[in-house]
Write an enzyme that holds these catalytic residues in place. Structure first.
Site, mmCIF file in Angstrom:
data_model
loop_
_atom_site.group_PDB
_atom_site.id
_atom_site.type_symbol
_atom_site.label_atom_id
_atom_site.label_comp_id
_atom_site.label_asym_id
_atom_site.label_seq_id
_atom_site.Cartn_x
_atom_site.Cartn_y
_atom_site.Cartn_z
ATOM 1 N N ALA A 198 0.820 -1.209 0.000
ATOM 2 C CA ALA A 198 0.000 0.000 0.000
ATOM 3 C C ALA A 198 0.854 1.259 0.000
ATOM 4 O O ALA A 198 1.953 1.293 0.561
ATOM 5 C CB ALA A 198 -0.924 0.001 1.205
ATOM 6 N N GLY B 131 0.746 -5.861 0.443
ATOM 7 C CA GLY B 131 -0.356 -6.007 -0.491
ATOM 8 C C GLY B 131 0.074 -6.546 -1.841
ATOM 9 O O GLY B 131 -0.714 -7.189 -2.545
ATOM 10 N N GLU C 69 -0.017 -10.139 -1.541
ATOM 11 C CA GLU C 69 -1.407 -10.587 -1.510
ATOM 12 C C GLU C 69 -2.020 -10.620 -2.909
ATOM 13 O O GLU C 69 -2.775 -11.538 -3.243
ATOM 14 C CB GLU C 69 -2.209 -9.683 -0.574
ATOM 15 C CG GLU C 69 -1.845 -9.926 0.886
ATOM 16 C CD GLU C 69 -2.347 -8.851 1.829
ATOM 17 O OE1 GLU C 69 -2.914 -9.194 2.871
ATOM 18 O OE2 GLU C 69 -2.169 -7.644 1.525
ATOM 19 N N GLU D 265 3.611 -6.655 6.901
ATOM 20 C CA GLU D 265 2.812 -5.647 7.599
ATOM 21 C C GLU D 265 3.133 -5.548 9.080
ATOM 22 O O GLU D 265 3.051 -4.467 9.676
ATOM 23 C CB GLU D 265 1.317 -5.943 7.415
ATOM 24 C CG GLU D 265 0.787 -5.701 6.013
ATOM 25 C CD GLU D 265 0.899 -6.919 5.120
ATOM 26 O OE1 GLU D 265 0.271 -6.920 4.045
ATOM 27 O OE2 GLU D 265 1.624 -7.882 5.494
#
Length: 257
Positions: free
Chosen positions: A65, A108, A111, A131
């Site tokens: 992010a 992310g 992911e 994270e």
């Protein structure tokens, strides 16, 4: 439509979606919305039988992010839920999605890659759910897909420690399907996409659905899901072509009908 944070191209029977927010191809709300729109675009295109997702440049696939903007808006929950819906759509997409991970895939970015059906990783790149290093947890399915891919204990270790995992280790533990040499990741993905483009589209879609639905239920229910898919595929013109080609000792020409 015109895209600002991604690049969508088509070649032969596949499409390439490039995450294009240099220098780190960081996730933002516009990027996720455009990624979802690009998926809609190629889903409706019957000439496209496979999709590749990659990152611009040769160092970072996606670093996660955009910390300066992603979590500063008034409704972070909406941002997270919508992004999850896009990753889930990749995972459930009716056409195979290959992640051409041409650089580091962290947070992310990892992911998004895990949402893809097949992952090809550059041998000098790293992946990880990092994270926890920021005092937060994954938000795009990392705590769920990681253990499904590599096992509960190993996933917990990497999630808690926020590890950046080497390419060789990613391959060893089954996080990625294949490794590629420097500068060859996208080319390797395209070569695989060409092979997938020759496969029967209906059977391919039903295989994706059966695996995704079946892995979340009991084995008895999962077998029923498989049987339904088999019977549906058997009704297709592609099944007739495949069987006929087998007896005629020639390559099949699947039309997706």
């Amino acid at each position: 439509m015109a895209y600002e944070t991604i690049i969508l191209t088509r070649e032969e029977r596949f499409a390439v979606i490039t995450l294009n927010r240099p220098p780190a191809n960081a996730i933002s709300e516009p990027l996720m919305r455009e990624l979802g729109a690009a998926l809609s675009d190629v889903e409706a295109d019957t000439t496209v039988r496979c999709v590749i997702i990659t990152g611009a440049g040769d160092k970072i696939f996606c670093a996660g992010a955009d910390l300066g903007n992603a979590f500063s808006g008034p409704d972070v929950a909406t941002f997270i839920r919508f992004g999850n819906s896009v990753v889930r759509r990749i995972e459930r997409f009716c056409k195979p999605v290959i992640a051409a991970i041409n650089g580091h895939a962290l947070g992310g970015g990892c992911e998004i890659a895990m949402g893809c059906h097949i992952r090809i990783l550059k041998e000098t790149a790293r992946m990880g759910q990092t994270e926890s290093n920021l005092g937060i947890t994954p938000g795009y399915g990392g705590t769920q897909r990681f253990p499904r891919l590599i096992g509960r204990g190993l996933a917990l270790e990497h999630l808690i420690l926020g590890t950046q995992i080497s390419a060789a280790e990613c391959h060893r533990i089954g996080l990625v399907n294949r490794l590629s040499k420097e500068g060859e990741t996208l080319g390797d993905a395209k070569a695989l996409a060409r092979e997938i483009g020759k496969r029967p589209p209906i059977a391919t879609r039903l295989i994706i659905e059966a695996v995704d639905d079946g892995i979340q239920t009991s084995i008895d229910h999962a077998i029923e899901i498989e049987i339904r898919g088999f019977l549906e595929s058997l009704k297709s013109e592609d099944a007739g072509e495949g069987i006929q080609a087998f007896f005629q000792k020639r390559p099949p020409d699947f039309k997706g009908k």
